[in-house]
Design a protein around this motif. Sequence first.
Motif, short mmCIF file in Angstrom:
data_model
loop_
_atom_site.label_atom_id
_atom_site.label_comp_id
_atom_site.label_asym_id
_atom_site.label_seq_id
_atom_site.Cartn_x
_atom_site.Cartn_y
_atom_site.Cartn_z
N PRO A 130 52.53 23.24 51.14
CA PRO A 130 52.66 22.45 52.36
C PRO A 130 51.88 22.98 53.56
N SER A 131 51.46 24.24 53.53
CA SER A 131 50.74 24.82 54.68
C SER A 131 49.43 25.46 54.23
N PRO A 132 48.50 24.67 53.72
CA PRO A 132 47.26 25.24 53.18
C PRO A 132 46.39 25.86 54.28
N GLN A 133 45.72 26.95 53.91
CA GLN A 133 44.81 27.62 54.84
C GLN A 133 43.41 27.01 54.81
N GLY A 134 43.15 26.17 53.79
CA GLY A 134 41.86 25.51 53.68
C GLY A 134 41.10 25.95 52.44
N HIS A 135 40.48 24.97 51.77
CA HIS A 135 39.81 25.30 50.50
C HIS A 135 38.61 26.22 50.72
N ALA A 136 37.94 26.11 51.88
CA ALA A 136 36.78 26.97 52.12
C ALA A 136 37.20 28.43 52.19
N SER A 137 38.25 28.69 52.92
CA SER A 137 38.76 30.05 53.02
C SER A 137 39.19 30.58 51.66
N PHE A 138 39.84 29.74 50.86
CA PHE A 138 40.32 30.17 49.55
C PHE A 138 39.17 30.42 48.59
N ALA A 139 38.12 29.60 48.68
CA ALA A 139 36.95 29.81 47.84
C ALA A 139 36.27 31.14 48.17
N ILE A 140 36.12 31.44 49.45
CA ILE A 140 35.51 32.71 49.85
C ILE A 140 36.35 33.88 49.35
N LYS A 141 37.67 33.79 49.52
CA LYS A 141 38.54 34.88 49.08
C LYS A 141 38.48 35.07 47.57
N THR A 142 38.39 33.98 46.83
CA THR A 142 38.32 34.10 45.37
C THR A 142 37.05 34.79 44.94
N ALA A 143 35.91 34.39 45.52
CA ALA A 143 34.65 35.06 45.19
C ALA A 143 34.69 36.53 45.60
N ARG A 144 35.27 36.80 46.73
CA ARG A 144 35.40 38.19 47.18
C ARG A 144 36.32 38.99 46.24
N TYR A 145 37.33 38.33 45.70
CA TYR A 145 38.23 39.04 44.78
C TYR A 145 37.52 39.45 43.50
N VAL A 146 36.68 38.56 42.96
CA VAL A 146 35.91 38.93 41.77
C VAL A 146 35.03 40.14 42.07
N SER A 147 34.35 40.13 43.20
CA SER A 147 33.52 41.28 43.57
C SER A 147 34.37 42.52 43.79
N HIS A 148 35.58 42.33 44.33
CA HIS A 148 36.51 43.45 44.51
C HIS A 148 36.87 44.08 43.17
N LEU A 149 37.17 43.25 42.16
CA LEU A 149 37.50 43.79 40.85
C LEU A 149 36.31 44.52 40.24
N LEU A 150 35.12 43.96 40.40
CA LEU A 150 33.92 44.64 39.88
C LEU A 150 33.73 45.99 40.55
N SER A 151 33.87 46.04 41.87
CA SER A 151 33.64 47.30 42.58
C SER A 151 34.74 48.30 42.29
N GLU A 152 35.96 47.84 42.08
CA GLU A 152 37.06 48.74 41.77
C GLU A 152 36.92 49.33 40.37
N THR A 153 36.46 48.52 39.44
CA THR A 153 36.31 48.98 38.06
C THR A 153 35.09 49.88 37.90
N PHE A 154 34.00 49.57 38.58
CA PHE A 154 32.74 50.32 38.43
C PHE A 154 32.38 50.95 39.77
N ALA A 155 33.29 51.77 40.26
CA ALA A 155 33.19 52.28 41.63
C ALA A 155 31.96 53.14 41.86
N GLY A 156 31.41 53.74 40.82
CA GLY A 156 30.26 54.59 41.01
C GLY A 156 28.92 53.89 40.91
N SER A 157 28.92 52.57 40.70
CA SER A 157 27.67 51.86 40.42
C SER A 157 27.37 50.81 41.49
N PRO A 158 26.11 50.69 41.92
CA PRO A 158 25.74 49.54 42.76
C PRO A 158 25.96 48.25 41.98
#
Length: 469
Positions: A130-158
């Motif tokens: 009932p109180s959505p923050q907006g699909h644009a914000s959620f899309a950005i956060k989702t893409a950022r989360y994937v990058s977050h998991l990559l950086s967390e898993t492979f912390a020593g690698s660019p």
Amino acid sequence: MAGRIAFSIAALAAVMLPLAGAHAQQTAAPLQPGPDEGLFLIVTDIHFDPFTEPSLVPKLDRSPVSDWSAIFKTGTGGNPRGYNHDAGYFLTRSALEAAAAQNMTYDYVLYTGDYLSHDFNSKYQALAGPSPQGHASFAIKTARYVSHLLSETFAGSPILGVMGNTDSACGDYEIAPDSAFTAGLKDQWAALSRQPDRFDRFRTGGYYKVAHPTLADQDIIALNNIFWTPRYSDRCNSGGGDPGGAMMTWLKKQLEQTRQEGRKAQILLHVPPGFNAYSTVRGSGPCDSRLSPFWHERYSKGFLDLMREYSGIVDYTFSGHTHMDSFAIINDTDGTPLIASQITPAVSPIFGNNPAFAVFLYNRTSGDLLDSATFYLSNLAAAAQGAPPDWQLEYVYRSTYSLQDLSPASRSALASRIKSDTLPRQQFTELYAVKAPDNPIDSSNWQAYACAQSAVSEDAYEACYCKAN
């Protein structure tokens, strides 16, 4: 099968992202770098689906990315879903942890696009609450989360990524130039690259150029080539001009600069050059009307012209998009192979492939690709029913195909053998969909896929495929 590596989703207590369960079975790494050699990892097309547990979506929508893992862990759906679904939290975690568990150290990680799941916006509208923050914000956060998991898993690698066709707050194939989406990813991606000063063009078009992480005399050019696809729409920024043409102009400038500095370059992009064999064989009408190019002819010709003009500057491109395991060769006008275009299979099994990732052995002085190993989830259907995910070594490239290396010349020779020799054709066919039970290649259509490996221009593909049919 050589080098079998069984991996349970909860096996890696020592890995950065632990889950509960049985222990992983460790074996010797299939690729062993020698002097002046290194390894890099390619992960692609996760298509992360944050909607697998609808009850969690409103909380995810209200929470920062740093809280998302904890929120997903409160859910009840602890199994990867099966074929014809994108990758949710558990499959994504399983794949990344499996990549981290192979007794190999990666100099860097490439992600060749498609961070977001299919039908992202419609799912958000249905499940945000009932109180959505907006699909644009959620899309950005989702893409950022994937990058977050990559950086967390492979912390020593660019980590270097590119935009895929689903990576847009507007819609599929609708990334807008100078958008909130690219602005929302710029700082994170720049930090993950370890070269934040190289991202001055990223907000404008989602592309950039960095120095290679380990090769002193090479660059990596990352393109947003969704702009070059026939399906691209600029409906969310109709005043954006010609972003595909602008990027082509920028690419020429970067290649010229690289050449003037006595350097070479590798190119990252999401959609590979050439032709979509899957769509081509499913078309109707005369053969020449069924051909399905990945790119608009204008951009395809422009890119091929640049690759030939800067012959010797670029030897390799890396892409995803098809979800399958293949390659394409860009030839000079006289037929000399110039560039090997690697197409890496996806983590998402939505198109019937088994989830996979690939590791590459390369020369740290020349940049030459020497070998690769592909790993896959061998029991996806059983894992969807609760069995521990079993990640195995699928194959090692050189030994499977009897190649000296993965150079353009070696790949070109392999493409010729696939056309003429039953054994390599059978091997390629089996590996194309990563040993999935529903393989799109059969005895009636294999020419379309074989021609796509060696004929990337319209005239060449029509001559190769239509002549054979």
